[in-house]
Design an enzyme around this catalytic site. Structure first.
Site, PDB file in Angstrom:
ATOM      1  N   ASN A  32      49.580  20.252  74.476  1.00 12.45           N
ATOM      2  CA  ASN A  32      50.979  20.696  74.659  1.00 12.45           C
ATOM      3  C   ASN A  32      51.925  19.503  74.882  1.00 12.45           C
ATOM      4  OD1 ASN A  32      50.548  19.873  77.249  1.00 12.45           O
ATOM      5  ND2 ASN A  32      50.773  21.894  78.205  1.00 12.45           N
ATOM      6  N   GLY A  36      50.217  14.292  77.482  1.00 13.80           N
ATOM      7  CA  GLY A  36      49.644  13.500  76.398  1.00 13.80           C
ATOM      8  C   GLY A  36      50.717  12.826  75.555  1.00 13.80           C
ATOM      9  N   ILE A  51      47.105  25.729  76.282  1.00 14.85           N
ATOM     10  CA  ILE A  51      45.891  26.557  76.393  1.00 14.85           C
ATOM     11  C   ILE A  51      46.206  27.930  76.991  1.00 14.85           C
ATOM     12  CG2 ILE A  51      44.128  24.753  76.365  1.00 14.85           C
ATOM     13  CD1 ILE A  51      44.106  24.871  79.443  1.00 14.85           C
ATOM     14  N   TYR A 140      41.859  20.963  93.085  1.00 12.86           N
ATOM     15  CA  TYR A 140      41.478  20.454  91.760  1.00 12.86           C
ATOM     16  C   TYR A 140      39.966  20.586  91.552  1.00 12.86           C
ATOM     17  CZ  TYR A 140      39.854  16.911  88.467  1.00 12.86           C
ATOM     18  OH  TYR A 140      39.188  16.258  87.466  1.00 12.86           O
ATOM     19  N   LYS A 144      37.581  23.054  88.884  1.00 12.40           N
ATOM     20  CA  LYS A 144      36.573  22.556  87.934  1.00 12.40           C
ATOM     21  C   LYS A 144      35.213  23.195  88.221  1.00 12.40           C
ATOM     22  CE  LYS A 144      38.782  19.540  85.292  1.00 12.40           C
ATOM     23  NZ  LYS A 144      38.682  19.421  83.828  1.00 12.40           N
ATOM     24  N   PHE A 168      32.713  10.527  86.405  1.00  9.53           N
ATOM     25  CA  PHE A 168      33.139   9.848  87.629  1.00  9.53           C
ATOM     26  C   PHE A 168      34.541   9.323  87.312  1.00  9.53           C
ATOM     27  CE2 PHE A 168      29.825  10.495  90.800  1.00  9.53           C
ATOM     28  CZ  PHE A 168      29.074  11.391  90.065  1.00  9.53           C
ATOM     29  N   HIS A 188      46.846   7.454  89.433  1.00 11.51           N
ATOM     30  CA  HIS A 188      45.502   6.872  89.470  1.00 11.51           C
ATOM     31  C   HIS A 188      45.512   5.403  89.897  1.00 11.51           C
ATOM     32  CE1 HIS A 188      44.713  10.514  86.985  1.00 11.51           C
ATOM     33  NE2 HIS A 188      43.776  10.588  87.895  1.00 11.51           N
ATOM     34  N   LEU A 189      44.430   5.055  90.564  1.00  9.59           N
ATOM     35  CA  LEU A 189      44.408   3.787  91.287  1.00  9.59           C
ATOM     36  C   LEU A 189      44.648   2.547  90.409  1.00  9.59           C
ATOM     37  CD1 LEU A 189      43.981   2.290  93.932  1.00  9.59           C
ATOM     38  CD2 LEU A 189      41.523   2.299  93.458  1.00  9.59           C
ATOM     39  N   ARG A 220      34.524   4.893  94.811  1.00 10.71           N
ATOM     40  CA  ARG A 220      34.418   5.656  93.559  1.00 10.71           C
ATOM     41  C   ARG A 220      33.581   4.848  92.573  1.00 10.71           C
ATOM     42  NH1 ARG A 220      36.142   8.732  96.504  1.00 10.71           N
ATOM     43  NH2 ARG A 220      37.937  10.132  96.423  1.00 10.71           N
TER      44      ARG A 220
HETATM   45  N1  UDP Z   1      44.102   5.660  95.891  1.00 11.43           N
HETATM   46  C1  UDP Z   1      44.840   4.913  96.789  1.00 11.43           C
HETATM   47  N2  UDP Z   1      46.165   4.717  96.517  1.00 11.43           N
HETATM   48  C2  UDP Z   1      46.778   5.231  95.417  1.00 11.43           C
HETATM   49  C3  UDP Z   1      45.999   5.984  94.499  1.00 11.43           C
HETATM   50  C4  UDP Z   1      44.663   6.178  94.771  1.00 11.43           C
HETATM   51  O1  UDP Z   1      44.328   4.446  97.813  1.00 11.43           O
HETATM   52  O2  UDP Z   1      47.992   5.029  95.243  1.00 11.43           O
HETATM   53  C5  UDP Z   1      42.668   5.891  96.163  1.00 11.43           C
HETATM   54  C6  UDP Z   1      42.313   7.363  96.319  1.00 11.43           C
HETATM   55  O3  UDP Z   1      42.449   7.739  97.670  1.00 11.43           O
HETATM   56  C7  UDP Z   1      40.859   7.391  95.839  1.00 11.43           C
HETATM   57  C8  UDP Z   1      40.787   6.262  94.819  1.00 11.43           C
HETATM   58  O4  UDP Z   1      41.935   5.461  95.039  1.00 11.43           O
HETATM   59  O5  UDP Z   1      40.006   7.075  96.898  1.00 11.43           O
HETATM   60  C9  UDP Z   1      40.809   6.760  93.383  1.00 11.43           C
HETATM   61  O6  UDP Z   1      41.916   7.649  93.245  1.00 11.43           O
HETATM   62  P1  UDP Z   1      42.390   8.198  91.845  1.00 11.43           P
HETATM   63  O7  UDP Z   1      43.601   9.045  92.112  1.00 11.43           O
HETATM   64  O8  UDP Z   1      42.529   7.074  90.885  1.00 11.43           O
HETATM   65  O9  UDP Z   1      41.176   9.088  91.329  1.00 11.43           O
HETATM   66  P2  UDP Z   1      40.430  10.320  92.024  1.00 11.43           P
HETATM   67  O10 UDP Z   1      39.212   9.748  92.667  1.00 11.43           O
HETATM   68  O11 UDP Z   1      41.367  10.962  92.987  1.00 11.43           O
HETATM   69  O12 UDP Z   1      40.107  11.211  90.880  1.00 11.43           O
END
Ligand code: UDP
Length: 335
Positions: A32, A36, A51, A140, A144, A168, A188-189, A220
């Site tokens: 959609n 993306g 979807i 979330y 899933k 992962f 995302h981190l 992670r």
């Molecule tokens: N994280 C963080 N600061 C941010 C974004 C993420 O400390 O601004 C940490 C978050 O708490 C997690 C890890 O980074 O422990 C990965 O987070 P992300 O959102 O990338 O992926 P997730 O594991 O939530 O799917």
């Protein structure tokens, strides 16, 4: 095979789409475009649709007649799911139910589903294999997990064949140098750390340093997106009607948030400022894969095993296209 990829314009979906096509499959994206990017689909066919739109989905299945569906489309931010669970239950659960029912009508009997390590949540066993308890700790993750059960039930009752891939943490940029992670808003981190490195943000906020881990920050298992795509390619070859399988896709090595920052600093070559703040609700302390099942059963092996190498590929993409796909469009327009 002919494969319909829901979410095929997203980060992981578009990478898999390209891998499928490069390996002799025919792949069509159904997206959609809410998150993306059209550009990520390249010259593959893109059907713009949601979807949740039963008619559009059924029409796409009727016209494409796929042998299999890869279902990437989903809302995927842990923090956002805590703030707006209704959106997550609607998009991820109701949306997938819609897809499964349209697939049933169209007699499409193979599904590869993007599940997540987040379903293990606060599971005490780390690294976790596929039989570890699934103690999902965010909306979330619970969406899933519910979809995993929905798919198994469709297999039992209607003969749907499935492979559940529990990703992962997808990370890095594909080796072609032309694609990468680009979410708006970014949560995302690794992309956030690199945005700090590029001066687009003042500092990274580290969500908590009081977890039961060696440096107190969350751990992670970061898996390169090309390695994820390779796993999809193997999965498509073994998914058969009436049968199901579950695989973790991770490297087997965990890295803390502070280690990820250090890896990005070495990729960039400069210090990256950060500040420790409160925990983010919904975060699990440590998620690390035991990937032995996919390695032994399908012969999968990650090419990228070091966080530094993964961070390096992400940095190449962000350095070249600081505004992601918007930078690409600007460069193309200037030609
Ligand atoms: N994280 C963080 N600061 C941010 C974004 C993420 O400390 O601004 C940490 C978050 O708490 C997690 C890890 O980074 O422990 C990965 O987070 P992300 O959102 O990338 O992926 P997730 O594991 O939530 O799917």
């Amino acid at each position: 095979m002919k494969v319909l990829c829901t979410g095929g314009a997203g980060y992981v979906g578009s990478t898999c789409l390209r891998w499928l096509r490069a390996n002799g499959h025919e792949a069509v994206a159904y997206d959609n475009l809410s998150l993306g990017h059209r550009e990520a689909v390249g010259d593959a066919t893109l059907i713009v649709g949601d979807i949740s739109d039963t008619e559009a989905l059924s029409e796409a299945l009727r016209s494409v007649k796929p042998d299999a569906v890869m279902h990437f489309a989903a809302s995927t931010s842990v923090g956002e799911s805590v703030d707006d669970p209704e959106h997550y239950y609607r998009n991820n659960i109701a949306g997938t139910l819609n897809l499964l029912s349209a697939m049933r009508t169209a007699k499409v009997q193979r599904l590869i589903f993007s599940s997540t390590c987040a379903t293990y949540g606060e599971s005490p066993i780390v690294p976790m294999n596929e039989d570890a308890p699934q103690e999902a700790c965010s909306p979330y993750a619970r969406t899933k997990l519910a979809v995993e059960w929905m798919i198994r039930d469709f297999c039992g009752a209607y003969g749907l064949g499935f492979t559940l891939l529990r990703y992962f943490n997808a990370a890095g940029a594909p080796s072609d140098g032309e694609h990468g992670e680009d979410h708006d808003p970014e949560t995302h981190l690794i992309p956030l750390v690199l945005q700090v490195a590029m001066g687009q943000r003042e500092k990274l906020l580290v969500f908590g340093n009081d977890y039961p881990t060696p440096d107190g920050t969350c751990i992670r298992d970061y898996i390169h997106v090309d390695d994820l795509a390779q796993a999809h390619l193997l999965a498509i070859g073994v998914t058969e009607p009436g049968r199901g399988a579950v695989y973790n896709i991770g490297t087997g090595t965990g890295n803390s948030v502070l280690e990820v920052i250090a890896a990005c600093e070495s990729a960039v070559g400069s210090r990256i400022p950060y500040e420790i703040v409160d925990r983010r609700p919904g975060d699990a302390p440590a998620l690390v894969a035991d990937p032995n099942r996919i390695m032994s059963k399908l012969g999968w092996k990650p090419h990228f095993t070091e966080i530094q190498a993964i961070a390096q590929t992400a940095w190449q993409w962000h350095k070249r296209y600081p505004q992601g796909y918007r930078s690409k469009e600007t460069k193309l327009a200037a030609r």
